[in-house]
Write an enzyme that holds these catalytic residues in place. Structure first.
Site, short mmCIF file in Angstrom:
data_model
loop_
_atom_site.label_atom_id
_atom_site.label_comp_id
_atom_site.label_asym_id
_atom_site.label_seq_id
_atom_site.Cartn_x
_atom_site.Cartn_y
_atom_site.Cartn_z
N HIS A 146 50.79 49.89 43.08
CA HIS A 146 49.42 50.14 42.60
C HIS A 146 48.61 51.21 43.15
CE1 HIS A 146 45.87 48.90 40.60
NE2 HIS A 146 45.20 48.71 42.09
N HIS A 180 50.03 45.83 43.74
CA HIS A 180 49.08 44.94 43.10
C HIS A 180 49.58 43.59 42.90
CE1 HIS A 180 46.05 43.04 40.72
NE2 HIS A 180 45.24 44.12 40.82
N GLU A 205 35.91 40.57 44.86
CA GLU A 205 37.32 40.46 44.89
C GLU A 205 38.03 40.30 46.04
OE1 GLU A 205 38.42 44.30 43.04
OE2 GLU A 205 37.22 44.14 41.44
#
Length: 525
Positions: free
Chosen positions: A349, A241, A116
């Site tokens: 987020h 996010h 990620e």
């Protein structure tokens, strides 16, 4: 009055891991878990990407994971904590797997590792794109087998019980004796007296409205700790996010996992241009704060409501295999990933700050611990590295367990005052609470979002004072309900975010004040 040995507020990965360990170690002691919705409802349940941990020692190392975490944290991580969490992490994951959590493996039975944003290596273990749900399932299954774990779903913790509830007791040290709890079904408030209390209450996303967090993420634990005078730190560092599904509604947004960009998806503006390389050499794989600001800048430059995530060049069969939940949810929203771009916006987020704890999860209040997103450990610094949050939750639950096992708190003999709501009346004006909640969320999105400035923050602070005063009048006059308590908590959290944003004098990680950026440019010139 209810008495328990261990009170845990929250039923996510942090809270349930701690509950299971305590229950196994002390079968004759009671572990009480209070959670305001169904016992499975938590931020953990919605985590898609996975858990970052070093398992492939040929290609990866603890040092590389440490370096990636420190880089994402932008100079504000506690290096000793980073080393501790990352080195203990794989042990906690193996423990979780032994408890029944299933993670994706290849044909040889080896863990399939993803990558990620911000990670230099493939090290994210996952269960398709519903990793958090799988962890929650395994933990709940184990917790429900323990006869000494008492689960109290649909119960709302209102306030921590400390010395300020006992006017006649003088003490320089603040201690926690449990909590006042609202039974949301009966509407009654009762006392839970506890030898040891742990906040594992999750995040604050609903303060912004547009969030990847569930409806339960209203910052309750942080607000309770703040009112009890615990140390709270780094609330200005909110991770947005970059890629939440955008449908134009003011509600919790569906998260398009960062792993989709790790898999090769491109970010494009309305013109179809890949724009992220203008903001960072890593492009779509830059850390979340950089990607969020890049998207925010593109939207403002062109006056657009969103940007787009393009998966059309990827192998659709492999995409379905890796992200079945994302693929199906997008289809339900009339987006076919084989031919359509996904409309996305940054959404609140993850909070990198919270209740300050030491390496054993102890807060500044005696017999009060905190773990998970509501805590500030020093791991994330100014910006969390993707998939480090579940890792932190598991490690700190274990640290609290080990500390309390060695230093079992004694039962207090103090007589706790029962909750008194005499003179209050039932509240029928639910629309008032909805309007005030919506106003708060709009205020925070507009004035304390991805990019902030001092004028907006000061204006938000003034309106927030009015909102606080109005809500306190309602709180004092009426019998409590969940919506009112949540609004009160979100106002406390918003106050902390705004005030700590005003104090911060440099841009770091997830915090960006455009006035500071202008000041820095002038100084450079």
């Amino acid at each position: 009055m209810m008495e328990t040995n261990f009170l845990i507020i929250g039923s996510g990965a942090a809270g349930l891991t701690l509950a299971v360990k305590l229950a196994e170690k002390f079968p004759k002691k009671e572990v009480t878990v209070v959670t305001k919705a169904h016992q499975s409802e938590s931020n953990t349940k919605y985590a898609q990407g996975g858990v970052a941990a070093v398992f492939d020692l040929k290609e990866d190392s603890f040092q590389k994971h440490i370096e990636d975490t420190l880089l994402a944290g932008d100079g504000l991580c506690d290096k000793e904590i980073v080393e501790m969490v990352i080195k203990e992490g794989p042990l906690r994951l193996k423990e979780l797997m032994a408890w029944g959590a299933n993670f994706d493996t290849n044909a040889n039975g080896e863990l399939t590792l993803g990558r990620e944003g911000g990670h230099s290596k493939f090290r994210v273990i996952h269960h398709k794109d519903t990793t958090g749900n799988e962890i929650e399932r395994a933990l709940l299954e184990r917790a429900n087998q323990m006869p000494n774990i008492i689960m109290l779903p649909h119960h709302f913790a209102i306030d921590l019980i400390t010395e300020h509830h006992f006017p006649k007791i003088e003490s320089e040290e603040i201690s926690c004796y449990g909590a006042y709890v609202l039974d949301q079904i009966s509407g009654s408030v009762f006392t839970i007296k506890a030898d040891c209390t742990t906040l594992a209450s999750g995040g604050i996303g609903q303060v912004y409205g547009h969030t990847t967090n569930p409806a339960v993420a209203t910052g309750d634990g942080i607000a309770m700790a703040y009112r009890a005078k615990a140390r709270i730190k780094n609330m200005e560092f909110i991770q947005f996010h970059p890629t939440a599904f955008y449908d134009g509604k003011n509600q919790s947004s569906f998260l398009i996992s960062e792993a989709v960009r790790g898999f090769g998806a491109f970010l494009r503006n309305k013109k179809g241009e890949r724009f992220m390389f203008e903001y960072d050499s890593r492009g779509e794989l830059a850390s979340r704060d950089i990607v969020s600001r890049g998207i925010d800048s593109e939207m403002k430059n062109y006056g657009d409501d969103c940007v787009y995530l393009d998966c059309t060049h990827l192998n659709i069969d492999e995409l379905k295999l890796h992200f079945p939940n994302i693929y199906e949810t997008c289809l339900q929203k009339n987006i076919d990933l084989e031919k359509d771009w996904i409309p996305v916006v940054p959404a609140s987020h993850y909070l990198c700050g919270g209740v300050v704890v030491d390496s054993d999860g102890k807060t500044s209040i005696k017999n009060l611990f905190a773990c998970g997103e509501c805590s500030y450990t020093g791991l994330h610094g100014a910006n969390r590295l993707a998939s480090n949050s579940l890792l932190e939750a598991l490690v700190y639950a274990d640290r609290i367990f080990k500390y309390t096992s060695k230093h079992l708190p004694s039962r207090t003999t103090i007589a706790i005052v029962e909750w008194n709501d005499s003179g209050t009346v039932m509240m029928n004006e639910s629309e008032i609470l909805k309007r005030k909640t919506f106003e708060l969320q709009v205020l925070m999105r507009r004035f304390a979002g991805v990019v902030r400035n001092n004028k907006d923050l000061k204006e938000a602070s003034l309106r927030l004072e009015e909102l606080y005063a109005e809500t306190e009048v309602l709180y004092q006059k009426h019998k409590l309900n969940t919506v009112l308590c949540q609004l009160r908590n979100m106002i406390n959290v918003a106050h902390l975010i705004i005030q700590q944003s005003l104090i911060r004098k440099e841009n770091r990680g997830g915090f960006y004040n455009e006035d500071l950026n202008k000041k820095n440019l002038k100084e450079l010139i």
